[in-house]
Design a protein around this motif. Structure first.
Motif, short mmCIF file in Angstrom:
data_model
loop_
_atom_site.label_atom_id
_atom_site.label_comp_id
_atom_site.label_asym_id
_atom_site.label_seq_id
_atom_site.Cartn_x
_atom_site.Cartn_y
_atom_site.Cartn_z
N GLY A 197 0.81 -1.21 0.00
CA GLY A 197 0.00 0.00 0.00
C GLY A 197 0.84 1.26 0.00
O GLY A 197 1.99 1.26 -0.43
N GLN A 198 0.25 2.34 0.50
CA GLN A 198 0.90 3.65 0.47
C GLN A 198 1.47 4.06 1.82
O GLN A 198 1.68 5.24 2.06
CB GLN A 198 -0.12 4.69 0.00
CG GLN A 198 -0.58 4.50 -1.43
CD GLN A 198 0.56 4.66 -2.42
OE1 GLN A 198 1.34 5.61 -2.34
NE2 GLN A 198 0.68 3.71 -3.35
N ASP A 279 11.21 6.01 2.08
CA ASP A 279 10.90 7.44 2.14
C ASP A 279 11.78 8.17 3.14
O ASP A 279 12.01 9.37 3.02
CB ASP A 279 9.43 7.65 2.52
CG ASP A 279 8.49 6.96 1.54
OD1 ASP A 279 8.51 7.33 0.36
OD2 ASP A 279 7.74 6.05 1.96
N HIS A 385 3.82 11.82 5.05
CA HIS A 385 2.46 11.32 4.82
C HIS A 385 1.54 12.44 4.35
O HIS A 385 0.72 12.25 3.43
CB HIS A 385 1.92 10.70 6.11
CG HIS A 385 0.56 10.08 5.95
ND1 HIS A 385 0.37 8.78 5.55
CD2 HIS A 385 -0.69 10.61 6.12
CE1 HIS A 385 -0.92 8.53 5.47
NE2 HIS A 385 -1.59 9.63 5.82
N ARG A 388 1.92 13.30 0.82
CA ARG A 388 1.34 12.26 -0.03
C ARG A 388 -0.18 12.30 -0.01
O ARG A 388 -0.83 12.10 -1.03
CB ARG A 388 1.86 10.89 0.43
CG ARG A 388 1.47 9.73 -0.48
CD ARG A 388 2.18 8.46 -0.02
NE ARG A 388 3.62 8.56 -0.18
CZ ARG A 388 4.48 7.69 0.31
NH1 ARG A 388 4.05 6.65 1.01
NH2 ARG A 388 5.78 7.85 0.13
#
Length: 406
Positions: A197-198, A279, A385, A388
Protein backbone atom coordinates in the motif's frame (compact mmCIF):
# COMPACT_ATOMS: atom_id res chain seq x y z
CA UNK A 1 29.12 -24.29 -1.34
CA UNK A 2 27.43 -22.82 1.75
CA UNK A 3 28.26 -24.30 5.13
CA UNK A 4 25.93 -23.57 8.02
CA UNK A 5 27.29 -25.93 10.65
CA UNK A 6 28.93 -24.40 13.72
CA UNK A 7 32.65 -23.77 13.51
CA UNK A 8 35.10 -24.98 16.11
CA UNK A 9 37.37 -22.11 17.10
CA UNK A 10 40.49 -22.23 14.95
CA UNK A 11 43.88 -20.78 15.85
CA UNK A 12 44.67 -17.93 13.48
CA UNK A 13 47.09 -15.04 12.99
CA UNK A 14 46.50 -11.69 11.28
CA UNK A 15 48.76 -10.01 8.71
CA UNK A 16 48.58 -6.39 7.53
CA UNK A 17 50.76 -3.67 6.04
CA UNK A 18 51.45 -0.02 6.82
CA UNK A 19 51.57 1.98 3.57
CA UNK A 20 51.44 5.59 2.43
CA UNK A 21 47.64 5.31 2.25
CA UNK A 22 47.31 3.46 5.58
CA UNK A 23 49.30 4.61 8.62
CA UNK A 24 49.91 2.54 11.76
CA UNK A 25 46.93 4.00 13.64
CA UNK A 26 44.56 3.20 10.77
CA UNK A 27 46.04 -0.30 10.42
CA UNK A 28 45.44 -0.98 14.12
CA UNK A 29 41.78 0.01 13.67
CA UNK A 30 41.44 -2.33 10.69
CA UNK A 31 43.21 -5.14 12.56
CA UNK A 32 40.88 -4.72 15.56
CA UNK A 33 37.95 -5.03 13.18
CA UNK A 34 39.57 -7.99 11.42
CA UNK A 35 40.02 -9.75 14.78
CA UNK A 36 36.32 -9.22 15.53
CA UNK A 37 35.50 -10.61 12.08
CA UNK A 38 37.70 -13.65 12.80
CA UNK A 39 35.96 -14.20 16.14
CA UNK A 40 32.55 -13.91 14.47
CA UNK A 41 33.62 -16.48 11.86
CA UNK A 42 34.89 -18.89 14.52
CA UNK A 43 38.61 -18.22 15.06
CA UNK A 44 40.78 -17.04 17.94
CA UNK A 45 43.69 -14.76 17.04
CA UNK A 46 47.06 -15.76 18.50
CA UNK A 47 49.17 -12.93 17.11
CA UNK A 48 49.24 -10.01 14.68
CA UNK A 49 51.99 -9.33 12.17
CA UNK A 50 52.48 -6.10 10.24
CA UNK A 51 55.15 -4.60 8.00
CA UNK A 52 55.85 -1.06 6.87
CA UNK A 53 56.30 -0.79 3.09
CA UNK A 54 55.48 1.60 0.24
CA UNK A 55 52.98 -0.84 -1.24
CA UNK A 56 52.17 -4.55 -0.79
CA UNK A 57 54.52 -7.01 -2.49
CA UNK A 58 52.82 -8.09 -5.76
CA UNK A 59 54.05 -11.68 -5.28
CA UNK A 60 53.62 -12.39 -1.56
CA UNK A 61 51.89 -9.25 -0.13
CA UNK A 62 54.61 -8.90 2.55
CA UNK A 63 58.41 -8.99 2.19
CA UNK A 64 60.64 -12.05 2.28
CA UNK A 65 62.00 -11.43 5.79
CA UNK A 66 58.58 -10.88 7.32
CA UNK A 67 57.27 -13.96 5.48
CA UNK A 68 60.03 -16.06 7.08
CA UNK A 69 59.08 -14.66 10.50
CA UNK A 70 55.43 -15.55 9.92
CA UNK A 71 56.36 -19.03 8.66
CA UNK A 72 58.47 -19.72 11.76
CA UNK A 73 55.60 -18.69 14.06
CA UNK A 74 53.09 -20.78 12.10
CA UNK A 75 55.25 -23.92 12.42
CA UNK A 76 56.18 -23.44 16.08
CA UNK A 77 52.62 -22.68 17.25
CA UNK A 78 50.73 -25.06 14.94
CA UNK A 79 48.68 -22.27 13.32
CA UNK A 80 46.22 -23.50 10.71
CA UNK A 81 44.79 -20.23 9.39
CA UNK A 82 46.46 -16.99 8.27
CA UNK A 83 44.13 -14.02 7.65
CA UNK A 84 45.30 -11.05 5.57
CA UNK A 85 43.71 -7.63 6.07
CA UNK A 86 43.40 -6.83 2.36
CA UNK A 87 42.10 -8.79 -0.61
CA UNK A 88 44.84 -10.99 -2.10
CA UNK A 89 45.24 -11.53 -5.81
CA UNK A 90 44.99 -15.15 -7.01
CA UNK A 91 48.78 -15.18 -7.63
CA UNK A 92 49.56 -13.82 -4.16
CA UNK A 93 47.32 -16.39 -2.51
CA UNK A 94 48.90 -19.25 -4.46
CA UNK A 95 52.46 -18.11 -3.65
CA UNK A 96 51.74 -17.60 0.06
CA UNK A 97 50.10 -21.03 0.36
CA UNK A 98 53.23 -22.66 -1.09
CA UNK A 99 55.45 -20.92 1.46
CA UNK A 100 53.33 -21.22 4.61
CA UNK A 101 51.58 -24.53 3.82
CA UNK A 102 48.47 -23.38 5.68
CA UNK A 103 44.99 -22.06 4.93
CA UNK A 104 45.24 -18.52 3.56
CA UNK A 105 42.20 -16.25 3.88
CA UNK A 106 41.87 -12.56 3.04
CA UNK A 107 39.39 -10.05 4.48
CA UNK A 108 37.04 -10.49 1.53
CA UNK A 109 36.70 -14.26 1.87
CA UNK A 110 36.40 -13.96 5.66
CA UNK A 111 33.39 -11.66 5.24
CA UNK A 112 31.94 -14.02 2.62
CA UNK A 113 32.34 -16.92 5.08
CA UNK A 114 30.49 -15.00 7.81
CA UNK A 115 27.69 -14.20 5.37
CA UNK A 116 27.50 -17.90 4.45
CA UNK A 117 27.10 -18.83 8.13
CA UNK A 118 24.48 -16.14 8.76
CA UNK A 119 22.33 -16.65 5.65
CA UNK A 120 19.04 -18.26 6.66
CA UNK A 121 16.52 -17.67 3.88
CA UNK A 122 16.77 -19.03 0.34
CA UNK A 123 17.14 -15.46 -0.95
CA UNK A 124 20.10 -14.61 1.31
CA UNK A 125 21.77 -17.97 0.65
CA UNK A 126 21.47 -17.45 -3.11
CA UNK A 127 22.99 -13.97 -2.88
CA UNK A 128 25.91 -15.17 -0.76
CA UNK A 129 26.55 -18.21 -2.97
CA UNK A 130 26.67 -15.97 -6.04
CA UNK A 131 29.19 -13.69 -4.32
CA UNK A 132 31.31 -16.71 -3.33
CA UNK A 133 31.42 -18.11 -6.86
CA UNK A 134 32.32 -14.69 -8.30
CA UNK A 135 35.19 -14.48 -5.80
CA UNK A 136 36.40 -18.04 -6.42
CA UNK A 137 36.22 -18.05 -10.23
CA UNK A 138 39.71 -16.53 -10.77
CA UNK A 139 41.10 -18.58 -7.86
CA UNK A 140 40.21 -22.10 -8.98
CA UNK A 141 43.82 -23.26 -9.31
CA UNK A 142 45.02 -24.60 -5.98
CA UNK A 143 41.64 -24.52 -4.22
CA UNK A 144 40.32 -27.75 -5.69
CA UNK A 145 40.88 -29.93 -8.71
CA UNK A 146 37.24 -30.40 -9.63
CA UNK A 147 33.89 -29.23 -8.34
CA UNK A 148 31.83 -32.27 -9.25
CA UNK A 149 34.19 -35.28 -9.36
CA UNK A 150 37.01 -36.77 -7.34
CA UNK A 151 40.57 -36.25 -8.43
CA UNK A 152 41.76 -38.68 -11.08
CA UNK A 153 43.75 -38.98 -14.27
CA UNK A 154 42.48 -41.29 -17.01
CA UNK A 155 39.00 -40.46 -18.24
CA UNK A 156 38.76 -37.22 -16.30
CA UNK A 157 39.63 -34.85 -19.16
CA UNK A 158 37.41 -34.20 -22.13
CA UNK A 159 38.82 -33.88 -25.64
CA UNK A 160 40.38 -30.48 -26.14
CA UNK A 161 39.40 -29.24 -22.68
CA UNK A 162 41.65 -29.27 -19.61
CA UNK A 163 40.29 -29.95 -16.15
CA UNK A 164 40.60 -26.30 -15.01
CA UNK A 165 38.69 -25.14 -18.09
CA UNK A 166 35.92 -27.60 -17.19
CA UNK A 167 35.88 -26.21 -13.64
CA UNK A 168 35.57 -22.65 -14.88
CA UNK A 169 32.76 -23.55 -17.24
CA UNK A 170 30.86 -25.25 -14.39
CA UNK A 171 31.33 -22.19 -12.16
CA UNK A 172 30.24 -19.78 -14.91
CA UNK A 173 27.15 -21.90 -15.55
CA UNK A 174 26.38 -21.87 -11.82
CA UNK A 175 26.79 -18.06 -11.68
CA UNK A 176 24.39 -17.67 -14.62
CA UNK A 177 21.87 -19.97 -12.91
CA UNK A 178 22.09 -18.08 -9.61
CA UNK A 179 21.62 -14.72 -11.36
CA UNK A 180 18.47 -16.03 -13.08
CA UNK A 181 17.20 -17.31 -9.72
CA UNK A 182 17.80 -13.91 -8.12
CA UNK A 183 15.92 -12.17 -10.93
CA UNK A 184 12.91 -14.39 -10.25
CA UNK A 185 13.03 -13.69 -6.51
CA UNK A 186 13.52 -9.96 -7.18
CA UNK A 187 10.26 -9.89 -9.15
CA UNK A 188 8.46 -11.63 -6.28
CA UNK A 189 9.87 -9.20 -3.69
CA UNK A 190 9.03 -6.22 -5.91
CA UNK A 191 5.43 -7.46 -6.02
CA UNK A 192 5.45 -7.81 -2.21
CA UNK A 193 6.68 -4.23 -1.83
CA UNK A 194 3.95 -3.06 -4.20
CA UNK A 195 1.30 -4.83 -2.11
CA UNK A 196 2.19 -2.89 1.03
CA UNK A 197 0.00 0.00 0.00
CA UNK A 198 0.90 3.65 0.47
CA UNK A 199 2.33 3.44 3.99
CA UNK A 200 5.45 5.52 4.54
CA UNK A 201 8.57 3.33 4.42
CA UNK A 202 11.40 3.89 6.92
CA UNK A 203 14.70 1.95 6.78
CA UNK A 204 17.37 1.42 9.41
CA UNK A 205 20.82 1.69 7.83
CA UNK A 206 24.30 1.84 9.32
CA UNK A 207 27.59 0.10 10.00
CA UNK A 208 27.48 -3.47 11.21
CA UNK A 209 27.00 -4.01 14.97
CA UNK A 210 25.74 -0.49 15.77
CA UNK A 211 22.44 -1.67 17.27
CA UNK A 212 19.98 -1.53 14.35
CA UNK A 213 18.22 -4.79 15.26
CA UNK A 214 18.11 -3.85 18.96
CA UNK A 215 16.46 -0.55 18.06
CA UNK A 216 14.09 -2.40 15.73
CA UNK A 217 13.02 -4.61 18.64
CA UNK A 218 12.44 -1.63 20.95
CA UNK A 219 10.43 0.41 18.44
CA UNK A 220 8.41 -2.38 16.83
CA UNK A 221 8.10 -4.52 20.01
CA UNK A 222 9.13 -7.57 17.98
CA UNK A 223 11.83 -10.22 18.34
CA UNK A 224 14.31 -9.59 15.52
CA UNK A 225 17.56 -11.55 16.04
CA UNK A 226 20.19 -9.29 17.62
CA UNK A 227 23.68 -10.27 18.79
CA UNK A 228 26.95 -8.52 19.64
CA UNK A 229 28.67 -9.91 16.55
CA UNK A 230 29.27 -8.57 13.07
CA UNK A 231 26.54 -9.14 10.46
CA UNK A 232 23.96 -10.57 12.88
CA UNK A 233 21.32 -9.45 10.36
CA UNK A 234 21.44 -10.55 6.71
CA UNK A 235 17.79 -11.00 5.84
CA UNK A 236 15.72 -7.85 5.48
CA UNK A 237 12.97 -7.65 8.11
CA UNK A 238 9.91 -5.41 7.68
CA UNK A 239 7.53 -4.58 10.54
CA UNK A 240 4.47 -2.36 10.73
CA UNK A 241 5.02 0.22 13.49
CA UNK A 242 2.54 2.67 14.99
CA UNK A 243 3.68 5.80 16.86
CA UNK A 244 0.77 7.74 18.30
CA UNK A 245 -1.87 6.69 15.80
CA UNK A 246 0.43 7.03 12.77
CA UNK A 247 1.33 3.70 11.06
CA UNK A 248 4.43 3.18 8.91
CA UNK A 249 6.70 0.36 7.77
CA UNK A 250 10.10 -0.07 9.46
CA UNK A 251 12.80 -2.12 7.73
CA UNK A 252 15.96 -3.61 9.30
CA UNK A 253 18.73 -4.09 6.72
CA UNK A 254 22.17 -5.72 6.48
CA UNK A 255 24.98 -3.73 8.09
CA UNK A 256 27.85 -2.24 6.09
CA UNK A 257 31.58 -2.45 6.76
CA UNK A 258 34.80 -0.85 5.54
CA UNK A 259 36.43 -2.68 2.64
CA UNK A 260 33.12 -4.41 1.89
CA UNK A 261 33.74 -6.97 -0.89
CA UNK A 262 32.61 -5.77 -4.32
CA UNK A 263 30.95 -9.14 -4.93
CA UNK A 264 28.69 -8.65 -1.90
CA UNK A 265 27.73 -5.10 -2.83
CA UNK A 266 26.71 -6.36 -6.27
CA UNK A 267 24.81 -9.46 -5.11
CA UNK A 268 23.06 -7.63 -2.23
CA UNK A 269 21.96 -4.63 -4.30
CA UNK A 270 18.59 -6.30 -4.76
CA UNK A 271 18.20 -6.67 -0.98
CA UNK A 272 19.06 -2.99 -0.65
CA UNK A 273 16.13 -2.13 -2.93
CA UNK A 274 14.26 -1.74 0.37
CA UNK A 275 16.62 1.12 1.21
CA UNK A 276 16.45 2.62 -2.28
CA UNK A 277 12.64 2.68 -2.18
CA UNK A 278 12.37 4.03 1.37
CA UNK A 279 10.90 7.44 2.14
CA UNK A 280 13.06 8.04 5.20
CA UNK A 281 16.40 6.63 6.40
CA UNK A 282 17.40 6.26 10.04
CA UNK A 283 21.21 6.20 9.90
CA UNK A 284 22.25 4.44 13.12
CA UNK A 285 25.76 5.24 14.42
CA UNK A 286 27.67 3.71 17.34
CA UNK A 287 28.83 6.93 19.02
CA UNK A 288 30.94 4.93 21.49
CA UNK A 289 33.20 3.58 18.71
CA UNK A 290 36.39 5.60 18.27
CA UNK A 291 36.08 5.42 14.46
CA UNK A 292 32.38 6.26 14.17
CA UNK A 293 33.12 9.11 11.72
CA UNK A 294 34.84 6.63 9.38
CA UNK A 295 31.83 4.34 9.74
CA UNK A 296 29.50 7.17 8.66
CA UNK A 297 31.67 7.83 5.59
CA UNK A 298 31.67 4.11 4.67
CA UNK A 299 27.88 3.87 4.94
CA UNK A 300 27.39 7.05 2.88
CA UNK A 301 29.73 5.67 0.22
CA UNK A 302 27.65 2.50 -0.16
CA UNK A 303 24.40 4.48 -0.06
CA UNK A 304 25.84 6.51 -2.95
CA UNK A 305 26.47 3.29 -4.90
CA UNK A 306 22.79 2.32 -4.62
CA UNK A 307 21.48 5.87 -5.32
CA UNK A 308 20.10 6.38 -1.81
CA UNK A 309 22.47 8.97 -0.31
CA UNK A 310 20.16 11.95 -0.95
CA UNK A 311 17.10 10.55 0.84
CA UNK A 312 15.68 12.33 3.93
CA UNK A 313 17.80 11.06 6.82
CA UNK A 314 17.81 11.24 10.61
CA UNK A 315 21.22 10.60 12.19
CA UNK A 316 20.65 8.42 15.27
CA UNK A 317 23.71 8.27 17.52
CA UNK A 318 23.24 5.10 19.56
CA UNK A 319 25.04 3.61 22.61
CA UNK A 320 25.41 6.91 24.50
CA UNK A 321 25.47 4.79 27.67
CA UNK A 322 28.80 3.31 26.53
CA UNK A 323 30.37 6.60 25.37
CA UNK A 324 33.34 7.81 27.38
CA UNK A 325 35.47 10.82 26.51
CA UNK A 326 39.18 10.44 27.14
CA UNK A 327 40.52 12.30 30.15
CA UNK A 328 42.21 15.60 29.37
CA UNK A 329 44.68 17.37 31.64
CA UNK A 330 44.62 21.12 30.93
CA UNK A 331 47.84 21.59 32.92
CA UNK A 332 49.75 19.23 30.60
CA UNK A 333 51.17 21.54 27.94
CA UNK A 334 52.41 18.61 25.86
CA UNK A 335 48.95 17.07 25.40
CA UNK A 336 46.81 18.34 22.56
CA UNK A 337 43.04 18.31 22.96
CA UNK A 338 41.35 16.31 20.18
CA UNK A 339 37.87 15.04 19.35
CA UNK A 340 38.60 11.99 21.52
CA UNK A 341 38.23 14.33 24.54
CA UNK A 342 34.84 15.76 23.45
CA UNK A 343 31.77 15.30 25.59
CA UNK A 344 28.45 14.47 23.87
CA UNK A 345 27.42 18.11 24.28
CA UNK A 346 30.61 19.24 22.51
CA UNK A 347 30.02 16.75 19.69
CA UNK A 348 26.60 18.35 19.13
CA UNK A 349 28.36 21.67 18.41
CA UNK A 350 30.69 20.23 15.75
CA UNK A 351 29.67 19.29 12.18
CA UNK A 352 26.60 17.64 13.70
CA UNK A 353 25.14 21.12 14.33
CA UNK A 354 24.83 21.58 10.54
CA UNK A 355 22.34 18.71 10.43
CA UNK A 356 19.88 20.81 12.43
CA UNK A 357 16.94 18.88 13.85
CA UNK A 358 17.92 15.64 12.07
CA UNK A 359 20.15 14.45 14.94
CA UNK A 360 19.21 12.44 18.04
CA UNK A 361 21.35 10.78 20.75
CA UNK A 362 19.90 7.59 22.26
CA UNK A 363 20.66 4.28 23.95
CA UNK A 364 18.50 1.48 22.55
CA UNK A 365 19.50 -1.01 25.26
CA UNK A 366 18.96 1.42 28.17
CA UNK A 367 16.02 3.12 26.38
CA UNK A 368 17.48 6.59 26.96
CA UNK A 369 15.89 9.46 24.98
CA UNK A 370 13.53 7.02 23.28
CA UNK A 371 10.57 9.40 23.72
CA UNK A 372 12.49 12.13 21.87
CA UNK A 373 13.38 9.57 19.21
CA UNK A 374 9.73 8.57 18.73
CA UNK A 375 8.68 12.22 18.45
CA UNK A 376 11.34 12.96 15.83
CA UNK A 377 10.40 9.91 13.75
CA UNK A 378 6.68 10.71 14.14
CA UNK A 379 7.19 14.30 12.92
CA UNK A 380 9.20 13.19 9.87
CA UNK A 381 6.82 10.38 8.91
CA UNK A 382 3.82 12.70 9.40
CA UNK A 383 5.46 15.33 7.16
CA UNK A 384 5.98 12.73 4.39
CA UNK A 385 2.46 11.32 4.82
CA UNK A 386 0.79 14.75 4.61
CA UNK A 387 2.66 15.52 1.38
CA UNK A 388 1.34 12.26 -0.03
CA UNK A 389 -2.21 12.60 1.35
CA UNK A 390 -2.86 16.30 2.08
CA UNK A 391 -6.61 15.74 2.43
CA UNK A 392 -6.34 13.61 5.60
CA UNK A 393 -3.74 15.63 7.52
CA UNK A 394 -6.30 16.18 10.32
CA UNK A 395 -6.01 12.48 11.21
CA UNK A 396 -2.47 12.94 12.54
CA UNK A 397 -2.06 15.96 14.87
CA UNK A 398 1.32 17.17 16.13
CA UNK A 399 3.03 14.70 18.42
CA UNK A 400 2.70 16.96 21.49
CA UNK A 401 -1.05 17.37 20.87
CA UNK A 402 -1.34 13.60 20.42
CA UNK A 403 0.40 13.02 23.77
CA UNK A 404 -1.88 15.51 25.56
CA UNK A 405 -5.01 13.86 24.14
CA UNK A 406 -3.83 10.46 25.36
Amino acid sequence: MLELENHEYEKAILVGVITQQQNEEKLNEYMDELEFLAYTAGATVSKRFHQKMQKPNPKTFIGKGKMEEVAAYVRSHNIGTIIFDDELSPAQQKNIEKILEAKIIDRTYLILDIFAQRAQTSYARTQVELAQYQYLLPRLVGLWTHLERQKGGIGMRGPGETEIETDRRIVRDRITLLKKKLLTIDKQMSTQRGNRGQLVRVSLVGYTNVGKSTLMNVVSKSEVFAENKLFATLDTTVRKVVIGNLPFLLTDTVGFIRKLPTQLVESFKSTLDEVRESDLLLHIVDISHESFEDHIASVNRILGEIDAVDKPTIMVFNKIDAYQAQDYDETDLMEERTSAHYSLEEWRETWMAKLGENVIFISATEKENMEDFRKKVYDKVREIHIKRFPYNSFLYPDYIEEEEEE
